[in-house]
Design a protein around this motif. Structure first.
Motif, PDB file in Angstrom:
ATOM      1  N   PHE A  20      -7.355  -6.605  -4.111  1.00  0.00           N
ATOM      2  CA  PHE A  20      -8.402  -6.073  -3.236  1.00  0.00           C
ATOM      3  C   PHE A  20      -7.873  -5.762  -1.840  1.00  0.00           C
ATOM      4  O   PHE A  20      -8.400  -4.878  -1.161  1.00  0.00           O
ATOM      5  CB  PHE A  20      -9.605  -7.019  -3.202  1.00  0.00           C
ATOM      6  CG  PHE A  20     -10.496  -6.836  -4.397  1.00  0.00           C
ATOM      7  CD1 PHE A  20     -11.406  -5.794  -4.446  1.00  0.00           C
ATOM      8  CD2 PHE A  20     -10.372  -7.654  -5.501  1.00  0.00           C
ATOM      9  CE1 PHE A  20     -12.197  -5.587  -5.559  1.00  0.00           C
ATOM     10  CE2 PHE A  20     -11.158  -7.461  -6.623  1.00  0.00           C
ATOM     11  CZ  PHE A  20     -12.085  -6.426  -6.651  1.00  0.00           C
ATOM     12  N   VAL A 134     -14.083   2.464  -4.699  1.00  0.00           N
ATOM     13  CA  VAL A 134     -14.876   1.258  -4.435  1.00  0.00           C
ATOM     14  C   VAL A 134     -15.584   0.800  -5.708  1.00  0.00           C
ATOM     15  O   VAL A 134     -15.575  -0.394  -6.059  1.00  0.00           O
ATOM     16  CB  VAL A 134     -15.905   1.520  -3.314  1.00  0.00           C
ATOM     17  CG1 VAL A 134     -16.877   0.349  -3.195  1.00  0.00           C
ATOM     18  CG2 VAL A 134     -15.191   1.752  -1.986  1.00  0.00           C
ATOM     19  N   GLN A 135     -16.183   1.738  -6.425  1.00  0.00           N
ATOM     20  CA  GLN A 135     -16.955   1.386  -7.609  1.00  0.00           C
ATOM     21  C   GLN A 135     -16.074   0.873  -8.746  1.00  0.00           C
ATOM     22  O   GLN A 135     -16.458  -0.065  -9.454  1.00  0.00           O
ATOM     23  CB  GLN A 135     -17.766   2.595  -8.082  1.00  0.00           C
ATOM     24  CG  GLN A 135     -18.925   2.949  -7.159  1.00  0.00           C
ATOM     25  CD  GLN A 135     -19.719   4.136  -7.665  1.00  0.00           C
ATOM     26  OE1 GLN A 135     -19.241   4.921  -8.481  1.00  0.00           O
ATOM     27  NE2 GLN A 135     -20.938   4.279  -7.176  1.00  0.00           N
ATOM     28  N   GLU A 138     -15.178  -2.613  -8.106  1.00  0.00           N
ATOM     29  CA  GLU A 138     -16.360  -3.442  -8.352  1.00  0.00           C
ATOM     30  C   GLU A 138     -16.490  -3.713  -9.851  1.00  0.00           C
ATOM     31  O   GLU A 138     -16.820  -4.827 -10.275  1.00  0.00           O
ATOM     32  CB  GLU A 138     -17.612  -2.737  -7.822  1.00  0.00           C
ATOM     33  CG  GLU A 138     -18.902  -3.528  -8.008  1.00  0.00           C
ATOM     34  CD  GLU A 138     -20.123  -2.774  -7.515  1.00  0.00           C
ATOM     35  OE1 GLU A 138     -21.228  -3.049  -8.017  1.00  0.00           O
ATOM     36  OE2 GLU A 138     -19.971  -1.906  -6.629  1.00  0.00           O
ATOM     37  N   GLU A 141     -13.912  -6.328 -10.709  1.00  0.00           N
ATOM     38  CA  GLU A 141     -14.295  -7.662 -10.239  1.00  0.00           C
ATOM     39  C   GLU A 141     -15.362  -8.285 -11.136  1.00  0.00           C
ATOM     40  O   GLU A 141     -15.326  -9.489 -11.427  1.00  0.00           O
ATOM     41  CB  GLU A 141     -14.812  -7.577  -8.797  1.00  0.00           C
ATOM     42  CG  GLU A 141     -15.150  -8.927  -8.186  1.00  0.00           C
ATOM     43  CD  GLU A 141     -15.524  -8.817  -6.726  1.00  0.00           C
ATOM     44  OE1 GLU A 141     -15.359  -9.816  -6.006  1.00  0.00           O
ATOM     45  OE2 GLU A 141     -15.999  -7.737  -6.302  1.00  0.00           O
ATOM     46  N   ASN A 142     -16.313  -7.453 -11.586  1.00  0.00           N
ATOM     47  CA  ASN A 142     -17.438  -7.957 -12.382  1.00  0.00           C
ATOM     48  C   ASN A 142     -17.244  -7.766 -13.884  1.00  0.00           C
ATOM     49  O   ASN A 142     -18.164  -8.056 -14.655  1.00  0.00           O
ATOM     50  CB  ASN A 142     -18.734  -7.271 -11.932  1.00  0.00           C
ATOM     51  CG  ASN A 142     -19.077  -7.575 -10.487  1.00  0.00           C
ATOM     52  OD1 ASN A 142     -18.987  -8.718 -10.053  1.00  0.00           O
ATOM     53  ND2 ASN A 142     -19.457  -6.557  -9.735  1.00  0.00           N
TER      54      ASN A 142
END
Length: 219
Positions: A20, A134-135, A138, A141-142
């Motif tokens: 990140f 960015v997406q 994300e 990460e998830n």
């Protein structure tokens, strides 16, 4: 006594943190490269070029961290896929930053008084790439495959904008001399933005692999 699983979790967390950090640097470089293009700010463009070594250094750190996990902690199944995906994602992030650096280098060679050409389409490509980056991280990460697929779908918009920008520039080249190389410079910038979209799509594919063990072709 620290268990192997806790050691693995701690090591994975360090890889995530560095990924990140790489993402933030890649996003900032791209954002600044597009601002340098928009304003023809040579100092800003030079800052991007100078900062690129930090991204290379981070990628090497992540490589060492991932290889150490593989060698000493022997991750299984999902953990193994996550380590492999993280290693591959770090390479894509480094290359995204390289493309941003290339855009900055192109800006340094441009005529700062010439703002002609399909700048709106190039700006739209840059904005879309930043949002996708960015997406997709994300999604990483998830562990969100739906979001990863959604990000990859947006690459079609980048391709469409690239085609529009390049068609406009080629028409200009056919009707007038490109003595300052302005159109040629913009064609190369469009190329690098299109490649950034492809790199982000590659990351989306790695996210799907990490979660499902399947290797999709989202491009």
């Amino acid at each position: 006594m620290t268990t192997p699983h806790r050691l693995l979790t701690r090591a994975e967390a360090q890889v995530h943190q560095n990924l990140f950090t790489m993402t933030d640097k890649a996003h900032k470089s791209l954002e600044q490269a597009m601002e340098a293009l928009k304003t023809q700010n040579a100092d800003l463009a030079q800052d991007i070029v100078s900062a690129d070594l930090q991204q290379n250094h981070l990628m090497r750190i992540i490589e060492r961290e991932c290889l150490q996990i593989l060698a000493t902690l022997e991750p299984k199944a999902g953990d193994l896929r996550e380590v492999i995906a993280s290693l591959q994602i770090s390479t894509e992030l480094e290359r995204i930053a390289d493309h941003a650096k290339s855009i900055a280098n192109i800006v340094l060679g441009m005529d700062p008084s010439d703002f002609s050409g399909p700048m709106d389409r190039l700006a739209a490509m840059g904005d879309l790439c930043q949002t996708m980056l960015v997406q997709v991280m994300e999604a990483y990460e998830n562990m969100d495959t739906e979001l990863a697929n959604h990000v990859a779908d947006h690459d079609k918009q980048i391709d469409e904008l690239d085609e529009e920008a390049c068609s406009s520039l080629m028409m200009t080249l056919m009707t007038s001399a490109d003595t300052s190389m302005h159109c040629t410079h913009l064609l190369w910038i469009a190329y690098h933005l299109e490649r950034i979209g492809d790199r982000i799509t590659n990351i989306a594919e790695r996210v799907v692999f990490m979660v499902t063990a399947e290797t999709p072709d989202l491009g």
